[in-house]
Scaffold this motif. Structure first.
Motif, PDB file in Angstrom:
ATOM      1  N   PHE A  49      -5.137  21.033  47.196  1.00 35.60           N
ATOM      2  CA  PHE A  49      -4.797  20.766  45.803  1.00 35.60           C
ATOM      3  C   PHE A  49      -5.492  19.527  45.248  1.00 35.60           C
ATOM      4  CE2 PHE A  49      -0.852  23.237  44.341  1.00 35.60           C
ATOM      5  CZ  PHE A  49      -1.298  24.392  44.966  1.00 35.60           C
ATOM      6  N   HIS A  50      -5.751  18.526  46.083  1.00 32.39           N
ATOM      7  CA  HIS A  50      -6.536  17.375  45.625  1.00 32.39           C
ATOM      8  C   HIS A  50      -7.875  17.321  46.342  1.00 32.39           C
ATOM      9  CE1 HIS A  50      -5.100  15.400  49.332  1.00 32.39           C
ATOM     10  NE2 HIS A  50      -6.059  14.518  49.158  1.00 32.39           N
ATOM     11  N   ALA A  51      -7.960  17.962  47.477  1.00 32.96           N
ATOM     12  CA  ALA A  51      -9.172  18.060  48.285  1.00 32.96           C
ATOM     13  C   ALA A  51      -8.863  19.037  49.409  1.00 32.96           C
ATOM     14  CB  ALA A  51      -9.571  16.692  48.856  1.00 32.96           C
ATOM     15  N   GLY A  52      -9.898  19.364  50.185  1.00 33.58           N
ATOM     16  CA  GLY A  52      -9.691  20.272  51.304  1.00 33.58           C
ATOM     17  C   GLY A  52      -9.868  21.722  50.894  1.00 33.58           C
ATOM     18  N   ASP A  53     -10.612  22.450  51.699  1.00 33.77           N
ATOM     19  CA  ASP A  53     -10.719  23.895  51.511  1.00 33.77           C
ATOM     20  C   ASP A  53     -10.375  24.554  52.843  1.00 33.77           C
ATOM     21  OD1 ASP A  53     -13.024  23.944  53.184  1.00 33.77           O
ATOM     22  OD2 ASP A  53     -14.345  23.619  51.489  1.00 33.77           O
ATOM     23  N   PRO A  54     -10.254  25.893  52.897  1.00 26.47           N
ATOM     24  CA  PRO A  54      -9.827  26.533  54.142  1.00 26.47           C
ATOM     25  C   PRO A  54     -10.689  26.195  55.357  1.00 26.47           C
ATOM     26  CG  PRO A  54      -9.637  28.075  52.331  1.00 26.47           C
ATOM     27  CD  PRO A  54     -10.317  26.857  51.777  1.00 26.47           C
ATOM     28  N   VAL A  55     -11.998  26.106  55.178  1.00 29.31           N
ATOM     29  CA  VAL A  55     -12.883  25.798  56.310  1.00 29.31           C
ATOM     30  C   VAL A  55     -12.604  24.390  56.830  1.00 29.31           C
ATOM     31  CG1 VAL A  55     -15.286  25.445  57.013  1.00 29.31           C
ATOM     32  CG2 VAL A  55     -14.678  27.399  55.574  1.00 29.31           C
ATOM     33  N   ILE A  56     -12.487  23.442  55.909  1.00 27.14           N
ATOM     34  CA  ILE A  56     -12.223  22.060  56.303  1.00 27.14           C
ATOM     35  C   ILE A  56     -10.839  21.935  56.946  1.00 27.14           C
ATOM     36  CG2 ILE A  56     -11.816  19.725  55.415  1.00 27.14           C
ATOM     37  CD1 ILE A  56     -13.961  20.303  53.302  1.00 27.14           C
ATOM     38  N   MET A  57      -9.836  22.542  56.350  1.00 30.10           N
ATOM     39  CA  MET A  57      -8.485  22.491  56.895  1.00 30.10           C
ATOM     40  C   MET A  57      -8.449  23.038  58.319  1.00 30.10           C
ATOM     41  SD  MET A  57      -6.528  23.713  53.425  1.00 30.10           S
ATOM     42  CE  MET A  57      -4.920  23.987  54.155  1.00 30.10           C
TER      43      MET A  57
ATOM     44  N   ILE B 282      -0.423  16.552  63.151  1.00 28.98           N
ATOM     45  CA  ILE B 282      -0.928  17.041  61.870  1.00 28.98           C
ATOM     46  C   ILE B 282       0.173  16.953  60.812  1.00 28.98           C
ATOM     47  CG2 ILE B 282      -1.714  19.098  60.622  1.00 28.98           C
ATOM     48  CD1 ILE B 282      -3.037  19.994  63.267  1.00 28.98           C
ATOM     49  N   GLY B 283      -0.148  16.306  59.693  1.00 35.71           N
ATOM     50  CA  GLY B 283       0.775  16.232  58.574  1.00 35.71           C
ATOM     51  C   GLY B 283       0.182  16.901  57.351  1.00 35.71           C
ATOM     52  N   ALA B 284       1.013  17.549  56.564  1.00 36.00           N
ATOM     53  CA  ALA B 284       0.563  18.170  55.313  1.00 36.00           C
ATOM     54  C   ALA B 284       0.576  17.120  54.212  1.00 36.00           C
ATOM     55  CB  ALA B 284       1.464  19.340  54.941  1.00 36.00           C
ATOM     56  N   GLN B 285      -0.600  16.805  53.681  1.00 36.40           N
ATOM     57  CA  GLN B 285      -0.677  15.841  52.580  1.00 36.40           C
ATOM     58  C   GLN B 285      -0.674  16.627  51.272  1.00 36.40           C
ATOM     59  OE1 GLN B 285      -4.091  13.216  52.147  1.00 36.40           O
ATOM     60  NE2 GLN B 285      -2.708  11.558  51.586  1.00 36.40           N
ATOM     61  N   VAL B 286       0.511  16.761  50.710  1.00 37.11           N
ATOM     62  CA  VAL B 286       0.696  17.595  49.519  1.00 37.11           C
ATOM     63  C   VAL B 286       0.425  16.781  48.258  1.00 37.11           C
ATOM     64  CG1 VAL B 286       2.322  19.117  50.695  1.00 37.11           C
ATOM     65  CG2 VAL B 286       3.186  17.114  49.469  1.00 37.11           C
ATOM     66  N   SER B 287      -0.024  17.473  47.221  1.00 39.89           N
ATOM     67  CA  SER B 287      -0.498  16.780  46.025  1.00 39.89           C
ATOM     68  C   SER B 287      -0.214  17.604  44.782  1.00 39.89           C
ATOM     69  CB  SER B 287      -2.011  16.553  46.156  1.00 39.89           C
ATOM     70  OG  SER B 287      -2.581  16.094  44.947  1.00 39.89           O
ATOM     71  N   TYR B 288      -0.333  16.931  43.640  1.00 39.09           N
ATOM     72  CA  TYR B 288      -0.422  17.681  42.390  1.00 39.09           C
ATOM     73  C   TYR B 288      -1.707  18.514  42.432  1.00 39.09           C
ATOM     74  CZ  TYR B 288       3.204  14.788  40.153  1.00 39.09           C
ATOM     75  OH  TYR B 288       4.377  14.169  39.820  1.00 39.09           O
TER      76      TYR B 288
ATOM     77  N   VAL C 157       5.337  15.823  56.541  1.00 37.13           N
ATOM     78  CA  VAL C 157       4.787  15.979  55.189  1.00 37.13           C
ATOM     79  C   VAL C 157       4.679  14.602  54.538  1.00 37.13           C
ATOM     80  CG1 VAL C 157       5.136  16.994  52.902  1.00 37.13           C
ATOM     81  CG2 VAL C 157       5.819  18.266  54.952  1.00 37.13           C
ATOM     82  N   LYS C 158       3.558  14.377  53.850  1.00 36.30           N
ATOM     83  CA  LYS C 158       3.358  13.139  53.094  1.00 36.30           C
ATOM     84  C   LYS C 158       2.740  13.467  51.741  1.00 36.30           C
ATOM     85  CE  LYS C 158       0.506   8.954  52.894  1.00 36.30           C
ATOM     86  NZ  LYS C 158      -0.452   8.072  53.596  1.00 36.30           N
ATOM     87  N   PRO C 159       3.342  13.048  50.638  1.00 39.02           N
ATOM     88  CA  PRO C 159       2.701  13.232  49.332  1.00 39.02           C
ATOM     89  C   PRO C 159       1.440  12.378  49.218  1.00 39.02           C
ATOM     90  CG  PRO C 159       5.057  12.861  49.090  1.00 39.02           C
ATOM     91  CD  PRO C 159       4.704  12.506  50.508  1.00 39.02           C
ATOM     92  N   HIS C 160       0.569  12.780  48.310  1.00 42.69           N
ATOM     93  CA  HIS C 160      -0.696  12.075  48.091  1.00 42.69           C
ATOM     94  C   HIS C 160      -0.784  11.506  46.678  1.00 42.69           C
ATOM     95  CE1 HIS C 160      -5.050  11.406  47.685  1.00 42.69           C
ATOM     96  NE2 HIS C 160      -4.971  12.107  46.570  1.00 42.69           N
ATOM     97  N   GLY C 161      -1.462  10.361  46.571  1.00 41.60           N
ATOM     98  CA  GLY C 161      -1.903   9.850  45.274  1.00 41.60           C
ATOM     99  C   GLY C 161      -0.820   9.682  44.231  1.00 41.60           C
ATOM    100  N   ALA C 162      -1.044  10.304  43.070  1.00 42.14           N
ATOM    101  CA  ALA C 162      -0.113  10.161  41.952  1.00 42.14           C
ATOM    102  C   ALA C 162       1.272  10.691  42.294  1.00 42.14           C
ATOM    103  CB  ALA C 162      -0.664  10.895  40.721  1.00 42.14           C
ATOM    104  N   LEU C 163       1.325  11.738  43.093  1.00 43.72           N
ATOM    105  CA  LEU C 163       2.626  12.284  43.486  1.00 43.72           C
ATOM    106  C   LEU C 163       3.362  11.295  44.389  1.00 43.72           C
ATOM    107  CD1 LEU C 163       4.638  14.606  43.449  1.00 43.72           C
ATOM    108  CD2 LEU C 163       3.387  15.646  45.359  1.00 43.72           C
ATOM    109  N   TYR C 164       2.651  10.666  45.305  1.00 44.40           N
ATOM    110  CA  TYR C 164       3.256   9.675  46.192  1.00 44.40           C
ATOM    111  C   TYR C 164       3.902   8.548  45.376  1.00 44.40           C
ATOM    112  CZ  TYR C 164       3.628   6.496  50.241  1.00 44.40           C
ATOM    113  OH  TYR C 164       4.086   5.663  51.244  1.00 44.40           O
ATOM    114  N   ASN C 165       3.156   8.049  44.403  1.00 45.09           N
ATOM    115  CA  ASN C 165       3.673   6.946  43.588  1.00 45.09           C
ATOM    116  C   ASN C 165       4.798   7.391  42.662  1.00 45.09           C
ATOM    117  OD1 ASN C 165       1.912   4.929  44.621  1.00 45.09           O
ATOM    118  ND2 ASN C 165       0.251   5.754  43.372  1.00 45.09           N
ATOM    119  N   ARG C 166       4.711   8.613  42.159  1.00 51.43           N
ATOM    120  CA  ARG C 166       5.729   9.123  41.226  1.00 51.43           C
ATOM    121  C   ARG C 166       7.087   9.248  41.906  1.00 51.43           C
ATOM    122  NH1 ARG C 166       5.020  12.439  36.628  1.00 51.43           N
ATOM    123  NH2 ARG C 166       7.043  12.808  35.646  1.00 51.43           N
TER     124      ARG C 166
END
Length: 252
Positions: free
Chosen positions: A38-46, A60-66, A109-118
């Motif tokens: 959602f903010h970076a990463g595609d299936p090959v990279i993941m 491994i943690g899921a870095q979830v994002s807007y 699970v860890k939020p990323h970026g703007a979601l983390y701060n929000r």
């Protein structure tokens, strides 16, 4: 002996574009916050990051994002709660496929970026993230800022919570992160980052931007993978932590 987890944001690329040196960082950190598309990463990279992490015993943690590829997940967004809940679960599920295929699993699970701060202060958005985690797996720990609404609501919902500190980010006197758009938000001097890391891990203290010593009790320490010289900096941090009597190990 004091123990600390060392985490970094990984898989932050897309297509031919690469931002993080995943292979090298996975030889240093104990937990990998993997971008879920959602903010970076595609299936090959993941898939590749999950394989490398599994080979090296890194959690491994899921870095979830807007949903914000163009803004790298760092732009403020208003997403309806039901939509955010579904999107968080979706991202965790996508990463879980590749983690399982690599012989491991998503461990937190860890939020990323703007979601983390929000979700530090916004109870509605924090509740939506918690609901999304529970929808995907009601046993997953949530990694976040000490004192945040996210961790409070996650705990109330029965999810394990893990507090996190940042080696290379400036703090306010209230213990929150200085917004990235402000001067001095990112600490770039390697010696300062290393010193702060030891202080956070061993004493639970850090100096805020105003010069005040504040308490930041954390079980995990983040070193950003998208900064210049990230790999060498992570190595320096880990070496100094261990030399200072701090055991570096995953929290799960």
């Amino acid at each position: 002996m004091t123990a600390i987890d060392l985490n970094a944001d990984l898989g932050e690329g897309f297509g031919h574009w690469r931002l993080t040196d995943d292979e090298q960082l996975l030889s240093v950190v104990t937990s990998a916050n993997v971008a879920c598309g959602f903010h970076a990463g595609d299936p090959v990279i993941m898939r590749r990051v999950c394989e490398l992490a599994a080979e090296r015993g890194v959690r491994i943690g899921a870095q979830v994002s807007y949903r914000d590829l163009a803004g790298f997940g760092r732009r403020a967004m208003d997403v309806p709660s039901a939509e955010l809940t579904a999107e968080v679960a979706y991202q965790i599920g996508a990463l879980e496929v590749f983690a399982r295929a690599a012989g491991t699993r998503v461990a937190y699970v860890k939020p990323h970026g703007a979601l983390y701060n929000r979700v530090v202060h916004d109870a509605e958005q924090a509740g939506a993230v918690v609901a999304g985690v529970r929808l995907a797996d009601a046993t997953l720990p949530v990694l976040g800022l000490p004192g945040s609404r996210l961790l409070a609501l996650a705990g109330e919902a029965g999810l394990p919570t893990v507090t996190e500190a940042f080696a290379d980010r400036a703090y306010t006197d209230e213990g929150t992160l200085v917004p990235r758009g402000e001067e001095g938000a990112v600490v770039t001097d390697p010696a300062s980052v290393v010193e702060r890391s030891v202080g956070l891990a061993r004493d639970g203290l850090v100096t805020s931007r105003s010069g005040t010593r504040i308490a930041v009790r954390a079980r995990s320490l983040c070193v950003h993978g998208d900064t210049a010289g990230a790999v060498e900096l992570a190595r320096l941090v880990r070496a100094r932590l261990e030399a200072s009597g701090v055991r570096v190990e995953a929290f799960v």
